[in-house]
Design a protein around this motif. Sequence first.
Motif, PDB file in Angstrom:
ATOM      1  N   TYR A 226       0.792  -1.226   0.000  1.00 14.35           N
ATOM      2  CA  TYR A 226       0.000   0.000   0.000  1.00 14.35           C
ATOM      3  C   TYR A 226       0.828   1.281   0.000  1.00 14.35           C
ATOM      4  O   TYR A 226       0.316   2.347  -0.343  1.00 14.35           O
ATOM      5  CB  TYR A 226      -0.951  -0.004   1.200  1.00 14.35           C
ATOM      6  N   LEU A 227       2.088   1.190   0.424  1.00 17.07           N
ATOM      7  CA  LEU A 227       2.956   2.370   0.429  1.00 17.07           C
ATOM      8  C   LEU A 227       4.144   2.222  -0.512  1.00 17.07           C
ATOM      9  O   LEU A 227       4.952   3.146  -0.638  1.00 17.07           O
ATOM     10  CB  LEU A 227       3.458   2.641   1.854  1.00 17.07           C
ATOM     11  N   ASN A 228       4.274   1.034  -1.135  1.00 17.51           N
ATOM     12  CA  ASN A 228       5.382   0.757  -2.055  1.00 17.51           C
ATOM     13  C   ASN A 228       6.745   0.979  -1.405  1.00 17.51           C
ATOM     14  O   ASN A 228       7.674   1.491  -2.026  1.00 17.51           O
ATOM     15  CB  ASN A 228       5.256   1.617  -3.315  1.00 17.51           C
ATOM     16  N   GLU A 229       6.852   0.591  -0.139  1.00 17.60           N
ATOM     17  CA  GLU A 229       8.114   0.671   0.586  1.00 17.60           C
ATOM     18  C   GLU A 229       8.462  -0.711   1.119  1.00 17.60           C
ATOM     19  O   GLU A 229       7.625  -1.363   1.743  1.00 17.60           O
ATOM     20  CB  GLU A 229       8.022   1.667   1.742  1.00 17.60           C
ATOM     21  N   ARG A 230       9.690  -1.128   0.885  1.00 18.72           N
ATOM     22  CA  ARG A 230      10.120  -2.451   1.310  1.00 18.72           C
ATOM     23  C   ARG A 230      11.332  -2.336   2.232  1.00 18.72           C
ATOM     24  O   ARG A 230      12.372  -1.809   1.837  1.00 18.72           O
ATOM     25  CB  ARG A 230      10.451  -3.330   0.112  1.00 18.72           C
ATOM     26  N   MET A 231      11.198  -2.830   3.464  1.00 14.73           N
ATOM     27  CA  MET A 231      12.305  -2.829   4.418  1.00 14.73           C
ATOM     28  C   MET A 231      13.368  -3.824   3.971  1.00 14.73           C
ATOM     29  O   MET A 231      13.050  -4.871   3.397  1.00 14.73           O
ATOM     30  CB  MET A 231      11.779  -3.213   5.808  1.00 14.73           C
ATOM     31  N   ASN A 232      14.630  -3.492   4.228  1.00 13.28           N
ATOM     32  CA  ASN A 232      15.691  -4.416   3.819  1.00 13.28           C
ATOM     33  C   ASN A 232      15.652  -5.699   4.652  1.00 13.28           C
ATOM     34  O   ASN A 232      14.993  -5.763   5.692  1.00 13.28           O
ATOM     35  CB  ASN A 232      17.073  -3.757   3.888  1.00 13.28           C
ATOM     36  N   ALA A 233      16.355  -6.711   4.186  1.00 18.51           N
ATOM     37  CA  ALA A 233      16.251  -8.042   4.769  1.00 18.51           C
ATOM     38  C   ALA A 233      16.674  -8.069   6.234  1.00 18.51           C
ATOM     39  O   ALA A 233      16.034  -8.720   7.062  1.00 18.51           O
ATOM     40  CB  ALA A 233      17.081  -9.036   3.963  1.00 18.51           C
ATOM     41  N   LEU A 234      17.751  -7.355   6.587  1.00 17.37           N
ATOM     42  CA  LEU A 234      18.232  -7.381   7.969  1.00 17.37           C
ATOM     43  C   LEU A 234      17.194  -6.811   8.924  1.00 17.37           C
ATOM     44  O   LEU A 234      16.853  -7.423   9.942  1.00 17.37           O
ATOM     45  CB  LEU A 234      19.543  -6.607   8.083  1.00 17.37           C
ATOM     46  N   GLY A 235      16.684  -5.632   8.598  1.00 18.02           N
ATOM     47  CA  GLY A 235      15.673  -5.030   9.460  1.00 18.02           C
ATOM     48  C   GLY A 235      14.421  -5.873   9.554  1.00 18.02           C
ATOM     49  O   GLY A 235      13.823  -6.019  10.635  1.00 18.02           O
ATOM     50  N   ALA A 236      14.002  -6.463   8.413  1.00 24.68           N
ATOM     51  CA  ALA A 236      12.798  -7.291   8.408  1.00 24.68           C
ATOM     52  C   ALA A 236      12.965  -8.517   9.286  1.00 24.68           C
ATOM     53  O   ALA A 236      12.056  -8.884  10.052  1.00 24.68           O
ATOM     54  CB  ALA A 236      12.459  -7.701   6.979  1.00 24.68           C
ATOM     55  N   LEU A 237      14.128  -9.153   9.220  1.00 24.28           N
ATOM     56  CA  LEU A 237      14.349 -10.359  10.025  1.00 24.28           C
ATOM     57  C   LEU A 237      14.426 -10.025  11.518  1.00 24.28           C
ATOM     58  O   LEU A 237      13.924 -10.779  12.357  1.00 24.28           O
ATOM     59  CB  LEU A 237      15.628 -11.060   9.566  1.00 24.28           C
ATOM     60  N   ILE A 238      15.053  -8.902  11.861  1.00 23.65           N
ATOM     61  CA  ILE A 238      15.089  -8.496  13.274  1.00 23.65           C
ATOM     62  C   ILE A 238      13.673  -8.228  13.766  1.00 23.65           C
ATOM     63  O   ILE A 238      13.295  -8.621  14.871  1.00 23.65           O
ATOM     64  CB  ILE A 238      15.977  -7.253  13.470  1.00 23.65           C
TER      65      ILE A 238
ATOM     66  N   ILE B   3      13.460 -18.778  14.882  1.00 24.75           N
ATOM     67  CA  ILE B   3      14.436 -18.226  13.935  1.00 24.75           C
ATOM     68  C   ILE B   3      14.250 -18.817  12.544  1.00 24.75           C
ATOM     69  O   ILE B   3      14.243 -18.104  11.535  1.00 24.75           O
ATOM     70  CB  ILE B   3      15.866 -18.469  14.452  1.00 24.75           C
ATOM     71  N   VAL B   4      14.072 -20.137  12.472  1.00 23.73           N
ATOM     72  CA  VAL B   4      13.867 -20.790  11.178  1.00 23.73           C
ATOM     73  C   VAL B   4      12.614 -20.243  10.490  1.00 23.73           C
ATOM     74  O   VAL B   4      12.628 -19.902   9.297  1.00 23.73           O
ATOM     75  CB  VAL B   4      13.744 -22.318  11.359  1.00 23.73           C
ATOM     76  N   GLY B   5      11.532 -20.127  11.234  1.00 22.11           N
ATOM     77  CA  GLY B   5      10.282 -19.641  10.660  1.00 22.11           C
ATOM     78  C   GLY B   5      10.386 -18.223  10.140  1.00 22.11           C
ATOM     79  O   GLY B   5       9.862 -17.905   9.063  1.00 22.11           O
TER      80      GLY B   5
END
Length: 769
Positions: free
Chosen positions: A162-174, A555-557
């Motif tokens: 809805y905002l066309n913004e994607r968090m990077n992988a590191l931030g998303a996983l944290i 963590i795996v999930g």
Amino acid sequence: MSFAQEYSDEKVVEESNKFYADEKAEVPQDLPLEEEEIENSKIEAVRLVIPVTDDPSLPVLTFRFWIFSLFFGAIGAIINQYYYFRTTSGTFPMFFVNFATYAMGTALARILPTRSFTIGGFSMSLNPGPFNVKENAMIYIAVGTAAGSAYAIDILVCTDLYLNERMNALGALILLITTQCLGYGMAGMLRKYLVYPAEMVWWGNLVQVVFFNALHNTDEFKAKRMVRGWSYMKFFWVVCGITFLWELIPQWVGPGLVYFDWICWIKPFNFDFWALFSSTAGGGIMSLSWTWTSINGATLWTPLYSQLCSYGGAILSYWIVLPALWLTNTLNAKTYGVPLSSHLFYGNGSSFDVTAYLESDNTLNEAKYDAGPPVSMTPMYALNFFYSFISLGACVAHIAVFHGREVLDTFRSISHTRNTEDIHTKLMKVYPEVPQWWYAVFYVVMLALSIVVCECYGLQLPWWGLLVAVIIGWALTFPICALTAITGNGPGLNVITELICGYMLPGKPIANMTFKCYGYMAMYQCLSLLSDLKLGHYMKIPPRAMFVGQVWGTIVGAVFNYFTMIIIINARRPYLNGTEADPNGLWSGYQSDIYWGSALIFGALGPKRMFDPHGSYGFVFWGFLLGVVLPPMLWALNKKFPSSKWQKFNVALIAGGMSSFPNGYAIGILPSLIVCVIFQWFIWKYNRSWWKKYTFILSASLDTGAALTGLMIFFFLGGGVSPKLSVEVPSWWFNHYNATDENFPNYPYLDVNHCGAADGLWTGGITDK
């Protein structure tokens, strides 16, 4: 009245001392005669299915555990993330995992060498012996922790779609890992009160215990026989296979059987009929569903009063309140086109797009918004918040008035004496307990990482706001977890958290989503871990192994949830953000729609605007008062008329049922109610011995067969492995595929809605809009 009296006296109390006596033919001959007199749980359902034996020598965290938990945890996370974006609510088949790991583990026990290997001073044998029941259960727990769609996925999906913004992988996983893990520290503090007492049953675990013991042929399961002399496992596979074959029809060949809205056929071009009887956009009144995925095995064994409260609430809301609002056009119900939707609208019924009012940092431009037309919502969506407030207030009030004294007594007894311990708690004393400081350190680390991700990744939530969220989780976790442990159901904290954040941080939708996620998930993950701890308690799994397995699974999930989400959004974005409609009605972003709709109401616009006391939706806050007042009234009635069982009318569960389908897809109410009454009333009352022998294993086999069908369709018919493997069934009456083309010139109501005219070709009801 005690927990045990309220929730278990109906469960075969008169048979409590003759469990083995009435099944003498099934008791192994090598059991001592004293078996009938050994100490056991005071909860009848637990006595019926939980063995009171243990073998502390069985290994748990073996080489096989690490391999299987990683492999199946990854697959489960992928499948459940896939179902997050589907219209039907399939799940990864955990019973299949149990079978597969049993077969593979048994095979590895025969072929792997017994030598050990050492990594960093830690030594492990490749083959510590036969694949055992505790090892199997521990794999199930770890995989179950991994095999879900993490709640924080909603934040990532909404900002992306809805905002066309994607968090990077590191931030998303944290973000994913911390939201999943904060509840662990809370569970460590509460386990003495919500795991060890016998009254805390955690009903969903009973079917798992029966299944594992049947699978490994332990204790009395060695001699038990089913129909035609079949073993438990043969019965399981026969029912599972039949279910698997049947589910191919509704899940793939004829999806119309999932939404079997037969009343719509009476007047298929009538707008009112569609709104009331459609199960994909309306109330689904009297709708049937011929897939087990809309019923599920919990219907067979969840306490009867609990299910009747939930289904009764759903019927009251969607079969009575919704028609009353729609047919009278209350709060302009017809203006919005559909009775159930989590979207926001302008007064003329056109969709509201918040992006036009957001600044570059995604905060609300209040001056620009206030200069435009006001925003509104469907009446049923407003009532959804009203019901949620009732449920939360009633949960706290019910525990307080019906069980307050007993809760205090339990706290005191656990703190000062061991006399209240039941047999299962005593058996667990042989294992080293997890020190409280393990949970404390883990909690502090996760909290610190949570602050980092909130401050550094544009989530709009300051550190102090995060602390408020986790404090709310601490404050309300005990009553919610207690209610869930006792009844099998309980409310969430999602609405109250977004309400509080809406007042604290108005105009910030991302902050609201994040606050809700951390506040709600702290409680939910605490609840999930407590449930698994109870399963470990029943299965006699060492507590420290449980701690390690849970963290590992989380963590795996998180890792596989994230990458699956990215792949699906890239492939199906138009269907998920609503810019295009999936012609077969299988892909949908309705779950993220609900989350985003709440973020707009409470975050972007703020509760002050949406729920102004003098506005159309100011009534929602009265839900708190009703929730707090009604349970004491029922308590008073129960005191006055104790034989009437007023305590069975659980307001929290009724209100929870009333808010079950805020965005449509009201399927499974009638078939689930029918199955519930058959198993939990008729069979229980008239053939109790059949019920206790068949119910739990039947539940497991039906769930497994339906889930295996979904798994097979995903991989080999739906293009899950490769787009080349995607197989589409030709158009016919019950698949609604491209049903508005020339193949169906006389049936324009067979479109994606499954009930109602395509392209607005209404001949009745619409004129009142």
